[in-house]
Motif scaffolding. Structure first.
Motif, PDB file in Angstrom:
ATOM      1  N   GLN A 127     -78.630  89.424 -17.959  1.00  0.00           N
ATOM      2  CA  GLN A 127     -79.894  89.959 -17.693  1.00  0.00           C
ATOM      3  C   GLN A 127     -80.761  88.898 -17.122  1.00  0.00           C
ATOM      4  N   ASN A 128     -80.859  87.788 -17.670  1.00  0.00           N
ATOM      5  CA  ASN A 128     -81.589  86.519 -17.349  1.00  0.00           C
ATOM      6  C   ASN A 128     -80.976  85.508 -16.476  1.00  0.00           C
ATOM      7  N   SER A 129     -79.717  85.965 -15.931  1.00  0.00           N
ATOM      8  CA  SER A 129     -78.864  85.063 -15.154  1.00  0.00           C
ATOM      9  C   SER A 129     -78.701  83.585 -15.553  1.00  0.00           C
ATOM     10  N   ASN A 130     -78.569  83.624 -16.925  1.00  0.00           N
ATOM     11  CA  ASN A 130     -78.454  81.974 -17.242  1.00  0.00           C
ATOM     12  C   ASN A 130     -76.830  81.772 -17.775  1.00  0.00           C
ATOM     13  N   LYS A 132     -74.957  82.606 -19.765  1.00  0.00           N
ATOM     14  CA  LYS A 132     -74.468  82.905 -21.152  1.00  0.00           C
ATOM     15  C   LYS A 132     -75.024  84.179 -21.812  1.00  0.00           C
ATOM     16  N   TYR A 133     -74.422  84.683 -22.985  1.00  0.00           N
ATOM     17  CA  TYR A 133     -74.767  85.843 -23.607  1.00  0.00           C
ATOM     18  C   TYR A 133     -76.126  85.511 -24.452  1.00  0.00           C
ATOM     19  N   ASP A 134     -77.000  86.344 -24.272  1.00  0.00           N
ATOM     20  CA  ASP A 134     -78.295  86.141 -25.169  1.00  0.00           C
ATOM     21  C   ASP A 134     -78.321  87.266 -26.017  1.00  0.00           C
ATOM     22  N   SER A 135     -79.085  87.145 -27.219  1.00  0.00           N
ATOM     23  CA  SER A 135     -79.145  88.271 -28.189  1.00  0.00           C
ATOM     24  C   SER A 135     -79.853  89.460 -27.452  1.00  0.00           C
ATOM     25  N   ASN A 145     -66.089  95.462 -33.365  1.00  0.00           N
ATOM     26  CA  ASN A 145     -66.627  94.652 -34.702  1.00  0.00           C
ATOM     27  C   ASN A 145     -68.162  94.569 -34.542  1.00  0.00           C
ATOM     28  N   GLY A 146     -68.690  95.356 -33.715  1.00  0.00           N
ATOM     29  CA  GLY A 146     -70.287  95.536 -33.705  1.00  0.00           C
ATOM     30  C   GLY A 146     -71.071  94.457 -33.261  1.00  0.00           C
ATOM     31  N   GLN A 147     -70.599  93.387 -32.719  1.00  0.00           N
ATOM     32  CA  GLN A 147     -71.168  92.252 -32.214  1.00  0.00           C
ATOM     33  C   GLN A 147     -70.386  91.698 -30.896  1.00  0.00           C
ATOM     34  N   TRP A 148     -71.351  91.045 -30.375  1.00  0.00           N
ATOM     35  CA  TRP A 148     -70.522  90.310 -29.249  1.00  0.00           C
ATOM     36  C   TRP A 148     -70.036  89.055 -29.566  1.00  0.00           C
ATOM     37  N   ASP A 149     -68.609  88.708 -29.175  1.00  0.00           N
ATOM     38  CA  ASP A 149     -67.830  87.623 -29.102  1.00  0.00           C
ATOM     39  C   ASP A 149     -67.457  86.786 -28.190  1.00  0.00           C
TER      40      ASP A 149
END
Length: 202
Positions: A127-130, A132-135, A145-149
């Protein structure tokens, strides 16, 4: 008598100069000095060569053992009294020529949707185009498993037709103390090997 006393100084200086010249031209002991200068470097290079060779050998041994273990695992066969994971670790150990200690082996099993997905992160909306994954960003929970990996692989040896990556790691201690002193982590090297296969439709 006075003349002799006066001439004694130059004669002594002349003898001293001749001795220095003989010493400068002398070759006795040169080999020993050269050996003392070169030997430490040679010994260090030999030790490093031995340990690098062993690192390559152990890595190849792990890869060979892992390939054999994966051939067993894809069949889905389970030996009586053992789990598939236990048998896989046993096969890797059997092909290590006793160089690998069973208690120091770590084997990870991960199931992937396809061979192209091996080692890839779970898809997410940046969403912020950086880059990498952000919370809080939406993602696809591939391994449930209920979370981003960062690695979408799901733990386990999979079922019929599944694609499974076998990752074995082993902490190897360098043999020669000299090379171990020069190496980080007190001469401990973490070696790893990976094999990816598709299970048979058992």
């Amino acid at each position: 008598m006075a003349t002799g006393t006066v001439n004694a100084g130059p004669r002594r200086r002349g003898r001293f100069a001749r001795r220095l010249a003989r010493l400068w031209r002398g070759r006795r002991g040169v080999t020993a000095v050269e050996f003392a200068l070169i030997a430490p470097v040679c010994f260090t290079l030999v030790c490093i060569f031995i340990d690098l060779s062993m690192v390559m050998f152990i890595t190849n041994v792990m890869e060979g053992g892992l390939r054999e273990a994966s051939r067993y695992a894809i069949t889905g066969y389970i030996e009586a009294g053992k789990t598939r994971e236990q048998k896989i670790a046993e096969i890797v150990q059997e092909h290590s020529y006793n160089f690998i200690k069973p208690e120091d082996i770590t084997i990870v099993y991960k199931v992937y949707p396809s061979f192209a997905d091996i080692g890839k992160p779970e898809p997410f909306v940046d969403q912020n185009s950086n880059g990498k994954y952000d919370s809080g960003e939406p993602f696809t929970d591939v391994n449930n498993n209920g979370q981003w990996d960062a690695d979408m692989g799901k733990a386990g040896v999979g079922g019929p037709g599944d694609i499974v990556a076998y990752i074995v790691s082993y902490k190897w201690t360098l043999w020669t103390p000299l090379a171990a002193q020069l190496w980080p982590n007190n001469g401990t090297v973490t070696l790893s090997a990976t094999v990816a296969v598709r299970n048979e439709p058992y």
